[in-house]
Write a protein that holds these residues in place. Structure first.
Motif, mmCIF file in Angstrom:
data_model
loop_
_atom_site.group_PDB
_atom_site.id
_atom_site.type_symbol
_atom_site.label_atom_id
_atom_site.label_comp_id
_atom_site.label_asym_id
_atom_site.label_seq_id
_atom_site.Cartn_x
_atom_site.Cartn_y
_atom_site.Cartn_z
ATOM 1 N N PHE A 138 7.244 6.713 0.401
ATOM 2 C CA PHE A 138 6.134 7.479 1.002
ATOM 3 C C PHE A 138 6.615 8.519 1.996
ATOM 4 N N SER A 139 7.857 8.374 2.481
ATOM 5 C CA SER A 139 8.394 9.439 3.319
ATOM 6 C C SER A 139 8.563 10.707 2.483
ATOM 7 N N SER A 140 8.755 10.529 1.187
ATOM 8 C CA SER A 140 8.914 11.660 0.267
ATOM 9 C C SER A 140 7.589 12.095 -0.345
ATOM 10 N N ALA A 141 6.747 11.136 -0.738
ATOM 11 C CA ALA A 141 5.534 11.478 -1.496
ATOM 12 C C ALA A 141 4.260 11.394 -0.658
ATOM 13 N N SER A 142 4.367 10.935 0.574
ATOM 14 C CA SER A 142 3.229 10.742 1.478
ATOM 15 C C SER A 142 2.357 9.566 1.038
ATOM 16 N N VAL A 143 1.502 9.150 1.941
ATOM 17 C CA VAL A 143 0.482 8.160 1.597
ATOM 18 C C VAL A 143 -0.803 8.917 1.263
ATOM 19 N N ALA A 144 -1.877 8.185 0.974
ATOM 20 C CA ALA A 144 -3.067 8.868 0.475
ATOM 21 C C ALA A 144 -4.333 8.347 1.159
ATOM 22 N N LEU A 145 -5.363 8.103 0.366
ATOM 23 C CA LEU A 145 -6.692 7.844 0.934
ATOM 24 C C LEU A 145 -6.781 6.545 1.740
ATOM 25 N N VAL A 146 -6.078 5.479 1.310
ATOM 26 C CA VAL A 146 -6.158 4.222 2.061
ATOM 27 C C VAL A 146 -5.700 4.460 3.498
ATOM 28 N N HIS A 147 -4.529 5.070 3.656
ATOM 29 C CA HIS A 147 -4.018 5.307 5.010
ATOM 30 C C HIS A 147 -4.885 6.299 5.771
ATOM 31 N N GLY A 148 -5.368 7.310 5.076
ATOM 32 C CA GLY A 148 -6.220 8.291 5.738
ATOM 33 C C GLY A 148 -7.449 7.630 6.352
ATOM 34 N N MET A 149 -8.061 6.690 5.620
ATOM 35 C CA MET A 149 -9.269 6.008 6.106
ATOM 36 C C MET A 149 -8.940 4.849 7.046
ATOM 37 N N SER A 150 -7.733 4.335 6.952
ATOM 38 C CA SER A 150 -7.331 3.173 7.743
ATOM 39 C C SER A 150 -7.100 3.521 9.217
ATOM 40 N N ARG A 151 -6.491 4.679 9.452
ATOM 41 C CA ARG A 151 -6.143 5.048 10.839
ATOM 42 C C ARG A 151 -7.376 5.126 11.742
ATOM 43 N N PRO A 152 -8.487 5.757 11.314
ATOM 44 C CA PRO A 152 -9.673 5.781 12.194
ATOM 45 C C PRO A 152 -10.224 4.386 12.488
ATOM 46 N N ILE A 153 -10.149 3.465 11.525
ATOM 47 C CA ILE A 153 -10.619 2.090 11.793
ATOM 48 C C ILE A 153 -9.743 1.462 12.874
ATOM 49 N N GLY A 154 -8.435 1.669 12.748
ATOM 50 C CA GLY A 154 -7.504 1.116 13.738
ATOM 51 C C GLY A 154 -7.747 1.695 15.123
ATOM 52 N N ALA A 155 -7.965 3.021 15.170
ATOM 53 C CA ALA A 155 -8.155 3.680 16.466
ATOM 54 C C ALA A 155 -9.464 3.243 17.114
ATOM 55 N N ALA A 156 -10.525 3.111 16.329
ATOM 56 C CA ALA A 156 -11.844 2.812 16.901
ATOM 57 C C ALA A 156 -12.004 1.333 17.241
ATOM 58 N N PHE A 157 -11.434 0.459 16.415
ATOM 59 C CA PHE A 157 -11.746 -0.976 16.568
ATOM 60 C C PHE A 157 -10.509 -1.851 16.787
ATOM 61 N N HIS A 158 -9.348 -1.214 16.995
ATOM 62 C CA HIS A 158 -8.109 -1.943 17.270
ATOM 63 C C HIS A 158 -7.814 -3.013 16.219
ATOM 64 N N VAL A 159 -8.013 -2.638 14.959
ATOM 65 C CA VAL A 159 -7.616 -3.510 13.855
ATOM 66 C C VAL A 159 -6.148 -3.195 13.571
ATOM 67 N N PRO A 160 -5.271 -4.227 13.436
ATOM 68 C CA PRO A 160 -3.859 -3.937 13.128
ATOM 69 C C PRO A 160 -3.743 -3.085 11.859
ATOM 70 N N THR A 166 0.836 -1.211 0.000
ATOM 71 C CA THR A 166 0.000 0.000 0.000
ATOM 72 C C THR A 166 0.869 1.257 0.000
ATOM 73 N N HIS A 167 1.951 1.249 0.773
ATOM 74 C CA HIS A 167 2.862 2.407 0.773
ATOM 75 C C HIS A 167 3.371 2.687 -0.637
ATOM 76 N N ALA A 168 3.785 1.617 -1.324
ATOM 77 C CA ALA A 168 4.369 1.800 -2.658
ATOM 78 C C ALA A 168 3.316 2.331 -3.634
ATOM 79 N N ILE A 169 2.124 1.727 -3.624
ATOM 80 C CA ILE A 169 1.066 2.164 -4.552
ATOM 81 C C ILE A 169 0.651 3.604 -4.242
ATOM 82 N N GLU A 170 0.422 3.890 -2.951
ATOM 83 C CA GLU A 170 -0.063 5.238 -2.607
ATOM 84 C C GLU A 170 0.990 6.307 -2.908
#
Ligand code: FE2
Length: 383
Positions: A251-273, A194-198
């Motif tokens: 991704f340290s240079s180009a950043s990540v995008a929508l997958v990571h943006g939407m993934s973090r709230p799922i992880g925070a709310a439901f403790h999904v790795p 995902t890092h590479a694609i984003e």
């Protein structure tokens, strides 16, 4: 990128040399209980003992690190060693111990709370040198200027950027990944993909990030299934480790995008790795984004190895979507509903999750920048 990089099987043996080069005499080792149980911490300690270094160990980092877990680390940082204050850190483990060490190093040296560094703020100054030793392939955290820390009081994963979070050295030794269990191998491997694609489709993509992202996809594409099914496949483990680090660089240079943006709230709310919540989102978000970057996604499909030079962009894009769905099936990635998440709670939180996702800034890098409404629809679609 880190100033010193030691890459390859057995690279861990050079830890003492790396610390000497950085002038570190009194490091704090930041790790977790898994590393203690696997005997990896003992190996690191033996290397430091042989070099007569005065170190201490903080082994209480937690998966998906929280503000509270970081505070305990900062406390140990203040205690110092017999000889005086710590002059560096060694992070040993997956993305969570490395992200923890980044935060502990910056807070222990400069003070403040981690929220002070949340995007759009940043850690602009370099503090104590950190040597990152990843044991998964991976979050690529050893190569990035980011750390992700959860604020448990409000249930939010905070993205904290800045050159202050960049490790001074990375020891990338794929042999440390040979004992990673299949589930973690799959989740962290899809995270790296995902890092590479984003990074490649990001609006911040540039020639430097592009070359690293494509190299990462060429390494990860053919080897991800192999390491899942054959944990002791050394060439595949080596390819995944290198792919993970190069994806981190991208991704340290180009950043990540929508997958990571939407993934973090799922992880925070439901403790999904972290890697698993990315995997839940990757096929749907790629289908959503593809119309705005057909050529870029087609190039991803060719780099991953699921489309050839004879396939036009439309066909290659379709092959990529098919591959991402097939990968989730083969690597047994659950949907949120199959992960044991309560449906009412998930649906009730969609609005807040969409808000957090957009506020993180990552969706703004996506080739198709979504509205709040579109983010909520994607959350519903993946349920
Ligand atoms: Fe990630």
């Amino acid at each position: 990128m880190p100033r010193i990089m030691e890459v390859g099987g057995g690279a861990l043996e050079r830890l003492a040399e790396v610390l000497a080069a950085l002038g570190v005499r009194r490091p704090l080792i930041v790790t977790d209980t898994t590393m203690v149980e696997l005997g990896y911490l003992a190996r690191v300690e033996a290397l430091l003992d042989a070099a007569h270094l005065d170190y201490r160990v903080f082994a209480d980092t937690v998966p998906e690190p929280t503000e509270a877990s970081i505070r305990a680390g900062v406390e140990s940082m203040r205690d110092g060693t017999d000889q005086g204050a710590f002059d560096g850190l060694v992070a040993l483990g997956g993305g969570s111990p490395i992200d923890s060490a980044k935060a502990i190093g910056v807070l222990g040296h400069f003070g403040g709370a981690i929220r002070d560094y949340q995007f759009p703020r940043s850690a602009a100054r370099i503090g104590l040198p950190l040597v990152a030793i990843p044991t998964t392939a991976g979050t690529g955290s050893e190569m990035t200027r980011f750390t992700i820390i959860t604020d448990d009081s409000v249930g939010e994963k905070m993205l904290c950027p800045g050159i202050g979070f960049m490790p001074a050295a990375a020891i990338v030794d794929y042999e440390l990944t040979l004992s990673v269990p299949a589930r973690v191998t799959a989740d962290t491997g899809i995270d790296a993909l995902t890092h590479a694609i984003e990074a490649y489709v990001s609006r911040k993509a540039n020639p430097f990030s592009d070359h690293n992202a494509l190299a990462a996809m060429r390494l990860i594409g053919p080897h991800l299934r192999r390491v899942y099914h054959q944990p002791d496949d050394r060439p595949a483990r080596e390819a995944m480790m290198l792919g993970s680090s190069l994806a981190g660089l991208a991704f340290s240079s180009a950043s990540v995008a929508l997958v990571h943006g939407m993934s973090r709230p799922i992880g925070a709310a439901f403790h999904v790795p972290h890697g698993m919540s990315n995997a839940m989102l990757l096929p749907a978000v790629t289908a959503f984004s593809l119309p705005e970057a057909r050529e870029r996604y087609a190039t991803c499909a060719r780099a991953i190895g699921v489309a050839g030079v004879d396939d036009d962009d439309a066909r290659a894009g379709q092959r990529l979507l098919d591959e991402l769905a097939a990968l989730n099936r083969e690597l047994e990635v659950p949907r949120p509903r199959d992960y044991g998440i309560d449906e009412q709670r998930y649906l009730a939180l969609i609005d807040a999750m969409a808000e957090q996702a957009l506020a993180s800034g990552s969706p703004g890098n996506n080739p198709r920048v979504p509205s709040h409404q579109e983010v909520t629809e994607l959350y519903r679609e993946i349920w």
